[in-house]
Design an enzyme around this catalytic site. Structure first.
Site, short mmCIF file in Angstrom:
data_model
loop_
_atom_site.label_atom_id
_atom_site.label_comp_id
_atom_site.label_asym_id
_atom_site.label_seq_id
_atom_site.Cartn_x
_atom_site.Cartn_y
_atom_site.Cartn_z
N GLY A 1 -1.71 -1.54 10.69
CA GLY A 1 -2.07 -0.31 10.20
C GLY A 1 -1.63 0.66 11.18
O GLY A 1 -1.45 0.29 12.37
N ASN A 2 -1.40 1.88 10.75
CA ASN A 2 -1.13 3.12 11.77
C ASN A 2 -1.20 4.42 11.34
O ASN A 2 -1.07 4.59 10.31
CB ASN A 2 0.33 2.90 12.28
CG ASN A 2 1.33 2.48 11.23
OD1 ASN A 2 1.69 3.14 10.56
ND2 ASN A 2 2.00 1.34 11.35
N SER B 1 2.52 -0.03 19.11
CA SER B 1 3.08 -1.19 18.21
C SER B 1 2.17 -2.63 18.59
O SER B 1 2.24 -2.87 19.77
CB SER B 1 4.55 -1.39 18.41
OG SER B 1 4.85 -2.49 17.40
N GLY B 2 1.76 -3.11 17.61
CA GLY B 2 1.16 -4.43 17.80
C GLY B 2 -0.08 -4.76 19.07
O GLY B 2 -0.18 -5.83 19.44
N SER C 1 4.40 2.46 17.03
CA SER C 1 4.51 1.78 15.90
C SER C 1 5.88 1.49 15.48
O SER C 1 6.85 2.49 15.45
CB SER C 1 3.67 2.53 14.94
OG SER C 1 3.78 1.81 13.63
N ASP D 1 6.67 1.38 12.41
CA ASP D 1 7.01 2.53 11.52
C ASP D 1 6.88 3.69 11.83
O ASP D 1 7.15 4.51 10.93
CB ASP D 1 5.82 2.25 10.38
CG ASP D 1 5.72 0.66 9.76
OD1 ASP D 1 6.58 0.17 9.34
OD2 ASP D 1 4.79 0.40 9.50
N HIS E 1 -0.77 4.45 7.42
CA HIS E 1 -0.10 3.40 6.70
C HIS E 1 -0.97 2.17 6.89
O HIS E 1 -1.51 2.12 8.19
CB HIS E 1 1.43 3.03 7.12
CG HIS E 1 1.97 1.69 6.56
ND1 HIS E 1 2.14 1.33 5.26
CD2 HIS E 1 2.33 0.66 7.42
CE1 HIS E 1 2.34 0.12 5.11
NE2 HIS E 1 2.71 -0.13 6.65
N HIS F 1 -2.13 -2.12 5.26
CA HIS F 1 -1.66 -3.23 4.27
C HIS F 1 -2.85 -3.71 3.38
O HIS F 1 -3.10 -4.65 3.17
CB HIS F 1 -1.26 -4.37 5.03
CG HIS F 1 0.26 -4.12 5.44
ND1 HIS F 1 1.09 -5.06 5.42
CD2 HIS F 1 0.56 -3.39 6.38
CE1 HIS F 1 2.18 -4.99 6.28
NE2 HIS F 1 1.92 -3.70 6.59
N ASP G 1 -9.92 12.85 -9.33
CA ASP G 1 -10.75 13.65 -8.21
C ASP G 1 -9.78 13.96 -6.94
O ASP G 1 -9.91 14.90 -6.18
CB ASP G 1 -12.09 13.05 -7.68
CG ASP G 1 -12.96 13.16 -8.87
OD1 ASP G 1 -12.91 14.14 -9.75
OD2 ASP G 1 -14.11 12.61 -8.81
N HIS H 1 5.98 -3.47 -0.10
CA HIS H 1 5.51 -3.06 0.91
C HIS H 1 4.03 -2.69 1.04
O HIS H 1 3.08 -3.66 1.05
CB HIS H 1 6.23 -2.10 1.91
CG HIS H 1 6.05 -1.87 3.12
ND1 HIS H 1 6.77 -1.10 4.01
CD2 HIS H 1 5.14 -2.25 3.92
CE1 HIS H 1 6.32 -1.03 5.41
NE2 HIS H 1 5.16 -1.73 5.35
N TYR I 1 -16.70 22.12 -6.19
CA TYR I 1 -17.21 20.72 -5.60
C TYR I 1 -17.64 21.12 -3.91
O TYR I 1 -16.77 21.74 -3.23
CB TYR I 1 -16.27 19.52 -5.81
CG TYR I 1 -16.96 18.35 -4.99
CD1 TYR I 1 -17.72 17.53 -5.87
CD2 TYR I 1 -16.66 18.10 -3.68
CE1 TYR I 1 -18.38 16.24 -5.24
CE2 TYR I 1 -17.10 16.94 -3.17
CZ TYR I 1 -18.06 16.16 -3.82
OH TYR I 1 -18.37 15.11 -3.35
#
Lengths: 231, 231, 231, 231
Positions: free
Chosen positions: A27-28, A44-45, A73, A75, A94, A96, A119, A167, A225
């Protein structure tokens, strides 16, 4: 540089993990400082337990490294592409997450089946087309491109997220915190839609008059709201 | 003997439990010291809270006890068989994780339906054939044998795991830590594939050009995921 | 004002979160002080970690603010409507819990498929009709109305909950604590019914003689579940 | 009286909650002291956080109260019936765990689809017939009766559990701790079977030669799983 924003992006990435949206480093989250044209993004990683505000990476709107000792990242070019084309957003996320990926791998938009969805997302959450063979060399840039293509003629603020075919989900918002929020909501909504279809494969979908009302009571100009300061 | 490796194997077994892949004693991780031809493995049926590095058992490449007061894992001969035939691996893991077992009991390979899968497994995760009646007397050894048979003509490093028919998943890697990692990924991927088919029983599966690109950006010679030291 | 009741309503709202029924601010619990005609309810859109007994809002049976600096829950008019028409209830709860919402979005009542359900709900948990276009302007009030309409000729104490079409569950009880309890049970029962139909789409449903017995041993005049003080 | 056994039964009940098999008070564990013909069982409807060894209730083999200030579990007569007819068991457990209840409400035995199941249950886990109208007055006693009826001609030690139609699972073992263990396994197996059929509705089921081998390597006279002291 951008010390405060580094902290917020760091926190946003940690929040993704606390919310159970991220396994390992999948994720990022990023944020943009619009005036300077600079983006702060996760490296990244790098395992979450080793992350810190200092390890966040800064790139410009071409995706070029501006500050940081680590690679950004993988991405990053997707984030960059989105910031360039969706000019009102301040953060991108982003992950997964399971059910959002399930819909993405199923190549189906997430249908708007009820109020929880309405909503926060004004109608179905679209699924991009798949990248073509000639598009994979620049995988990340072209992923950004198909996302933007998917929103042609649509309001990316009213539907602040998408699932990328094969993806997974991308979400955005006026801040990175809001992008994280939308990421959590998108996963809940994806899971709820799948659960609904398990119970009734012919679920009718939220009628237009209810979609309109639900969305507007939270986001319309007469939204009622939350507390006034939230409006 | 092998004090450092005992610690790592102990830790790897504990990590399986922390990751939620193991109920009671239903899992085992091992590592090999290739130069000495010695394998460190969890003892059989000992509750996780009673495990310690000292209780790990050492066997040789025939599966014979070399050091330890406890019986090694009941699946030891499977590990041994894999170490003998997959010469580049350094660690092996077995669990009864839910969704991997579901696919194994379903007698179906786990199809490659998206990028999460392709990031770590180069194509479908195969399912072995079932053992035949004459093969059950040496259940464990023959389980090793059908795994190796399943990989004939395939690259066991590009697809670092398998599901054994009616049984469950085995994974491997250059280290026991990597084997644990692959075990977590395999379960995520197994769950995501099932979720995908719930949403769309006719999910098309990841096209070849995307499989290629996704796998290579993480594992190819020009891989660009993660930090340079990871490459 | 109503210091004790504020604490209980605060606690009830927190319990919803601890039980996993609420994501972000998606739920609300209230209680009524019948003699004074006053309702204590959660404020709208305030994160759980910022809630306190003092922040609970007090409204009257018209829904008018009586005490508090914050806006009451957006669903206040639904609570109010229920208190006015279901005169024996002391607490109301609303959540967006996953499986209850799935049935609500599926537009199907939750069928009574076994004893867990029958122990607390005397027969199926009904689903309201959808609101019509002319009803959405007063969305909340009319949601209350269709709930009451759904219970015409039914005993709202024997079936202390409902799912609102396209929306989610509402439960009630003689106290706010009991309404929370019923909310947890409704979600369990909704999940169990979906799981049952996964295993057998033609599950026969609990026969009448078992429904009667199960419900009465807990709630009938000769109930023998629990300790005498509970009766 | 039976101080040690009270502690063990108390602990067993707590373990059911820790393992996630119990919501609120929906479960009960008991143990028998065979020489004295006395059964220690959880009291009815008391929240887990208020339980203690002293609050456990002692009844005889007629179900009559021998010691304790609280009413015993509402399901006491089921436990009693099982102890009288299954003479080799030392402990009984009942829960409303999700997937076991799903199969029970589906009125289907849990099929033996793989090794995880066969490691602990020798073949399918049967489902009782439903109680008939004339049997509900003595609901609990007759529930015990249909369980025993279901095991006519079967070995209740090789299949240490059952699901009661429209109700849920009961398990047993030579001790209450073993009954709890079997209860956890039954739920895992129930969930895994449902997951398997999701992936492949035509899953073939474990062949007889594998069932035999898997069960015997753990429970046969030449069992070689675990440590010698376990045998």
């Amino acid at each position: 540089m951008l010390e405060e924003l580094r902290k917020r992006v760091f926190e946003a990435n940690c929040e993704l993990q606390r919310r159970g949206l991220v396994v390992y480093t999948w994720g990022n989250a990023s944020a943009i400082e619009r005036e300077k044209g600079l983006i702060v993004i996760k490296p990244s990683g790098v395992p979450y337990e080793e992350l810190s505000p200092e390890k966040m990476v800064i790139v410009d709107l071409e995706g070029k490294l501006v500050e940081g000792n680590l690679r950004p990242s993988v991405d990053t070019m997707i984030h960059v592409y989105l910031y360039r084309h969706f000019e009102k957003i301040g953060g991108v996320v982003h992950t997964h997450s399971l059910w959002a990926c399930a819909w993405a791998q199923a190549m189906k938009p997430i249908p708007c089946l009820g109020g929880t969805h309405a909503d926060y997302f004004y109608g179905e959450i679209p699924c991009t087309r798949a990248l073509r063979p000639e598009e994979v060399e620049e995988l990340e840039k072209n992923t950004g491109r198909v996302i933007v293509e998917t929103f042609e003629g649509k309001d990316y603020l009213a539907t602040p997220g998408v699932i990328v075919a094969f993806h997974g989900p991308f979400t955005w918002g006026d801040s990175v915190e809001k992008a994280v929020f939308n990421s959590v909501v998108l996963e809940e909504v994806a899971k709820m839609a799948a659960a609904t279809l398990t119970v009734n494969p012919h679920a009718p979908g939220l009628p237009a008059h209810l979609l309109e009302k639900r969305y507007q009571r939270k986001h319309g100009k007469n939204a009622y709201y939350g507390q006034p300061k939230d409006a």
